[in-house]
Design a protein around this motif. Sequence first.
Motif, PDB file in Angstrom:
ATOM      1  N   LEU A 259       0.841  -1.190   0.000  1.00 46.29           N
ATOM      2  CA  LEU A 259       0.000   0.000   0.000  1.00 46.29           C
ATOM      3  C   LEU A 259       0.877   1.241   0.000  1.00 46.29           C
ATOM      4  CD1 LEU A 259      -2.501  -0.626   2.932  1.00 46.29           C
ATOM      5  CD2 LEU A 259      -2.855  -1.106   0.537  1.00 46.29           C
ATOM      6  N   VAL A 260       0.378   2.277  -0.633  1.00 43.35           N
ATOM      7  CA  VAL A 260       1.038   3.577  -0.555  1.00 43.35           C
ATOM      8  C   VAL A 260       0.126   4.475   0.270  1.00 43.35           C
ATOM      9  CG1 VAL A 260       1.823   5.583  -1.845  1.00 43.35           C
ATOM     10  CG2 VAL A 260       2.220   3.289  -2.755  1.00 43.35           C
ATOM     11  N   VAL A 261       0.682   5.046   1.321  1.00 43.22           N
ATOM     12  CA  VAL A 261      -0.070   5.948   2.198  1.00 43.22           C
ATOM     13  C   VAL A 261       0.769   7.221   2.376  1.00 43.22           C
ATOM     14  CG1 VAL A 261      -1.347   6.149   4.365  1.00 43.22           C
ATOM     15  CG2 VAL A 261      -0.925   3.883   3.393  1.00 43.22           C
ATOM     16  N   PRO A 262       0.654   8.157   1.404  1.00 43.33           N
ATOM     17  CA  PRO A 262       1.482   9.375   1.474  1.00 43.33           C
ATOM     18  C   PRO A 262       1.292  10.191   2.748  1.00 43.33           C
ATOM     19  CG  PRO A 262       0.453   9.156  -0.677  1.00 43.33           C
ATOM     20  CD  PRO A 262      -0.162   8.107   0.206  1.00 43.33           C
ATOM     21  N   ALA A 263       0.135  10.110   3.374  1.00 44.31           N
ATOM     22  CA  ALA A 263      -0.128  10.904   4.581  1.00 44.31           C
ATOM     23  C   ALA A 263       0.792  10.537   5.741  1.00 44.31           C
ATOM     24  CB  ALA A 263      -1.593  10.735   5.004  1.00 44.31           C
ATOM     25  N   ILE A 264       1.451   9.393   5.671  1.00 43.78           N
ATOM     26  CA  ILE A 264       2.326   8.999   6.781  1.00 43.78           C
ATOM     27  C   ILE A 264       3.807   9.083   6.422  1.00 43.78           C
ATOM     28  CG2 ILE A 264       0.576   7.565   7.901  1.00 43.78           C
ATOM     29  CD1 ILE A 264       2.007   5.113   6.735  1.00 43.78           C
ATOM     30  N   LYS A 265       4.124   9.813   5.380  1.00 46.79           N
ATOM     31  CA  LYS A 265       5.518   9.911   4.927  1.00 46.79           C
ATOM     32  C   LYS A 265       6.455  10.384   6.031  1.00 46.79           C
ATOM     33  CE  LYS A 265       8.310  11.309   1.074  1.00 46.79           C
ATOM     34  NZ  LYS A 265       8.252  11.611  -0.339  1.00 46.79           N
ATOM     35  N   LYS A 266       6.089  11.444   6.732  1.00 48.98           N
ATOM     36  CA  LYS A 266       6.939  11.988   7.795  1.00 48.98           C
ATOM     37  C   LYS A 266       7.080  10.977   8.940  1.00 48.98           C
ATOM     38  CE  LYS A 266       6.940  16.461   9.318  1.00 48.98           C
ATOM     39  NZ  LYS A 266       6.335  17.646   9.948  1.00 48.98           N
ATOM     40  N   GLU A 267       5.968  10.357   9.301  1.00 45.52           N
ATOM     41  CA  GLU A 267       5.967   9.361  10.374  1.00 45.52           C
ATOM     42  C   GLU A 267       6.847   8.160  10.013  1.00 45.52           C
ATOM     43  OE1 GLU A 267       2.541   6.826  12.707  1.00 45.52           O
ATOM     44  OE2 GLU A 267       1.978   8.456  11.387  1.00 45.52           O
ATOM     45  N   MET A 268       6.708   7.681   8.767  1.00 45.08           N
ATOM     46  CA  MET A 268       7.486   6.519   8.328  1.00 45.08           C
ATOM     47  C   MET A 268       8.978   6.838   8.296  1.00 45.08           C
ATOM     48  SD  MET A 268       5.350   4.118   8.101  1.00 45.08           S
ATOM     49  CE  MET A 268       6.398   2.887   7.392  1.00 45.08           C
TER      50      MET A 268
END
Length: 169
Positions: free
Chosen positions: A20-29
């Motif tokens: 899955l791609v979840v761009p909203a969690i980029k900073k968290e990841m």
Amino acid sequence: MGGAIIYPEIIGTLADTVFLVVPAIKKEMARYAERRAMGEEVEYHLEWNLIINKALEICLITMDITWDDGNITVVGFPSKAWEQVAQFMLYRNLMLLPDRGLIGDDNQLISPLAAQEGFLLKGIDKGLKKLANKAANIPPDLNVRGMMSYLSDILNFNRKVIKYGHFLS
């Protein structure tokens, strides 16, 4: 994220892993990728849940990830994505990716950076079996029986596919 619901792009699969791609969690990841790069192990607890908002007539499947630092990531799947979520039962793992650029143009190849920037969640199929039981046991007074029957049917169909060794295309 603190428990806010975010919506992913369901991309594809590779071997025993769906990604899955979840761009909203980029900073968290990035924070977890940095910890792993430093040799630290990042622990998590994964749970599948149902959110029913009777007033808005909305039912969501959520994948709730509680990280070892107490942070919670909630990825929501609206009913139009449930058939794809049910297909997750065919895979043991889920690769959570923060950026679409980590996927090749043919949606089948993952860039080598994905292993560094993404996060592999193991045992997603087991949690979906529990979700099927939750859907089957929703109280009738919530008036979402049709939605829950649909969810139970598609999850149980994929459980049967796994049991008898047939794979969906």
